[in-house]
Design a protein around this motif. Sequence first.
Motif, mmCIF file in Angstrom:
data_model
loop_
_atom_site.group_PDB
_atom_site.id
_atom_site.type_symbol
_atom_site.label_atom_id
_atom_site.label_comp_id
_atom_site.label_asym_id
_atom_site.label_seq_id
_atom_site.Cartn_x
_atom_site.Cartn_y
_atom_site.Cartn_z
ATOM 1 N N CYS A 250 12.325 3.926 -0.989
ATOM 2 C CA CYS A 250 11.541 2.772 -1.432
ATOM 3 C C CYS A 250 11.952 1.500 -0.686
ATOM 4 O O CYS A 250 11.131 0.656 -0.376
ATOM 5 C CB CYS A 250 11.717 2.558 -2.933
ATOM 6 S SG CYS A 250 10.964 3.868 -3.917
ATOM 7 N N CYS A 269 10.700 7.808 -2.046
ATOM 8 C CA CYS A 269 9.612 6.956 -2.525
ATOM 9 C C CYS A 269 8.430 7.827 -2.964
ATOM 10 O O CYS A 269 8.000 8.718 -2.238
ATOM 11 C CB CYS A 269 9.163 5.985 -1.429
ATOM 12 S SG CYS A 269 7.817 4.918 -1.964
ATOM 13 N N ALA A 270 7.939 7.543 -4.169
ATOM 14 C CA ALA A 270 6.836 8.369 -4.703
ATOM 15 C C ALA A 270 5.480 7.738 -4.425
ATOM 16 O O ALA A 270 4.447 8.298 -4.784
ATOM 17 C CB ALA A 270 7.017 8.555 -6.204
ATOM 18 N N GLY A 271 5.494 6.556 -3.779
ATOM 19 C CA GLY A 271 4.217 5.887 -3.543
ATOM 20 C C GLY A 271 3.756 5.991 -2.096
ATOM 21 O O GLY A 271 2.643 5.580 -1.763
ATOM 22 N N TRP A 307 11.915 3.032 -8.063
ATOM 23 C CA TRP A 307 10.464 3.192 -8.270
ATOM 24 C C TRP A 307 9.908 1.994 -9.047
ATOM 25 O O TRP A 307 8.830 1.495 -8.745
ATOM 26 C CB TRP A 307 10.154 4.501 -9.021
ATOM 27 C CG TRP A 307 10.339 5.752 -8.186
ATOM 28 C CD1 TRP A 307 10.778 5.810 -6.897
ATOM 29 C CD2 TRP A 307 10.072 7.098 -8.590
ATOM 30 N NE1 TRP A 307 10.813 7.119 -6.467
ATOM 31 C CE2 TRP A 307 10.382 7.931 -7.488
ATOM 32 C CE3 TRP A 307 9.622 7.687 -9.767
ATOM 33 C CZ2 TRP A 307 10.240 9.326 -7.531
ATOM 34 C CZ3 TRP A 307 9.478 9.072 -9.812
ATOM 35 C CH2 TRP A 307 9.783 9.885 -8.698
ATOM 36 N N CYS A 310 9.319 -0.904 -6.686
ATOM 37 C CA CYS A 310 8.661 -0.616 -5.409
ATOM 38 C C CYS A 310 7.157 -0.805 -5.564
ATOM 39 O O CYS A 310 6.536 -0.222 -6.460
ATOM 40 C CB CYS A 310 9.009 0.810 -4.983
ATOM 41 S SG CYS A 310 8.035 1.432 -3.615
ATOM 42 N N CYS A 313 5.210 2.495 -5.243
ATOM 43 C CA CYS A 313 5.375 3.384 -6.410
ATOM 44 C C CYS A 313 4.579 2.862 -7.597
ATOM 45 O O CYS A 313 3.939 3.626 -8.327
ATOM 46 C CB CYS A 313 6.854 3.527 -6.784
ATOM 47 S SG CYS A 313 7.764 4.605 -5.657
HETATM 48 ZN ZN ZN Z 1 8.670 3.704 -3.735
#
Ligand code: ZN
Length: 516
Positions: A250, A269-271, A307, A310, A313
């Motif tokens: 992130c 990073c999940a985004g 997260w 971010c 995210c």
């Molecule tokens: Zn992220």
Amino acid sequence: MQILPNPYKVEKLSGTFSLTKDSVIYYNSDFSAQAKLFARLVEQSCGDCLSFTDEIEQAQIIFAKNDNTHSEGYTLMISQGVATVNAGTPQGCFYAVNTLRQVFNLDSKQEVITCANCYIEDKPKFAHRGLMVDIARHFYGVDTLKQIVELMSQVKLNRLHLHLTDDQGFRIQIDKYPRLTEVSSVRQGTEVVKGGKRYVDDQIHGGYLTKDEIRQLIDYAAERNVEIIPELDVPGHLVAALAAYPEYSCTHQVSEVRKLWGISKDILCAGNDSSYVFIQDILDEIVELFPCEYVHLGGDEAPKDRWCNCKLCRERMAELKLDDYDELQTHMLEVFRAHLETKGKKVICWNDGITSSAHTDIVSQLWKPLNYKKAAKSATKQGRKVILSPHFHLYFDYPYALTPLHKTLNFNPCNGLSSAQRDNILGVEAPLWTEYVTSSDKLYFQLLPRLDALAEVCWGWSKHGYVKRVARRMELYENLGLCYNKQALKRALVGRATTVRKFFRKDSDVEFSQNQ
Ligand code: ZN
Ligand code: ACM
């Protein structure tokens, strides 16, 4: 009879059986490898090279096929001068050979090979009988892993889960991302507990398995009915990889392979779409290498601090209409699960990485809950399969003062579960984390003879006589020159709490050095 794990049924019969240099082996054509293994073990024990025959009536050792037995089970009848194995599969036959290995004491040099007549009927309690070795925190190479596979197979364990990646090291060659080996497999220092204090040393530690080594290990294990299950831990415990490719974190600011233990806030990073591609590319190379049914995706101990802060995210949360960051982890897990499904693979995940909305095909490896029975019940109610790894019983990195051998041995996986819930218990697995395991001697010390207690839990049908049976395994470790805990069968009544405190605060080798 000193057989470990204890078979389902053993009946002693009158009389004895003796193997001579004139004994002849017959085998069903499906069991050629197992019959030859048996002959090799006999030769190593007494020097005699047994011959083979196509005429079953002429044989004193028979490996016959019988489709009625459990897929990993076998029967063994030793009577009237003939030893007959019946098995439905090469796996069952392999386990029969390992029982014969103990019945005939084939790991010792002998002039005469003999045993009491008997009838044995045997099958495992669980399909998944596993050990996990963490080669990320401290690296162990293919020779050590092969030795462990061999020891596992002798006591009928069948899954070696390799924890290949963590914050402190990335241990598998991935061609598309060469920095994972150049950068992520090396750390510049390590948190140690030594000389009365905890500090970070400046020793460089590195290593990884090449693809060729992994193929070698997989083949070696397959010959011993052991499957190697790879773990790529995501989204947490990924600092080593992110240090080489910070653009997938992130903050884009992860700068070094972690030297400290514990939990890092830096996670995948999940985004960012490209972080998903990064992991999928790695998974594609893993899937290509490992023929097993399952890939382990970790999922444990993933704090959501980054997260929350971010932009990408948070945007992903809004887009998916999620209001809980754990559900964002579930979304990420689902992306990888679906990707792996297209490659014919199923997923295992540590239980704290799974929410109740996660796909029910994902197997939950239960380690965290203090009340593992409650967790097992709730997971199995959802129709989810589980692997039991309760830390107080089965974490082999814990000092023996905290988890003595009898605590592992007395772990009763299905106690209190309904028969429907039991059907969803895939099996049992013991993890051996290696934060404080800095040599293969210490690795074996933590593992042996706990491995035998694990086999008793996963397969053994009664604990009767375990002291003698474990003692016999210890003789083998002694003969092989392997380190093991020589005190493991003694019940220490005092001083355990002091040893545990010392282990965590002053000297992580406290038990290991006392045992040398
Ligand atoms: Zn992220
Ligand atoms: C774990 O012990 N973090 C699975």
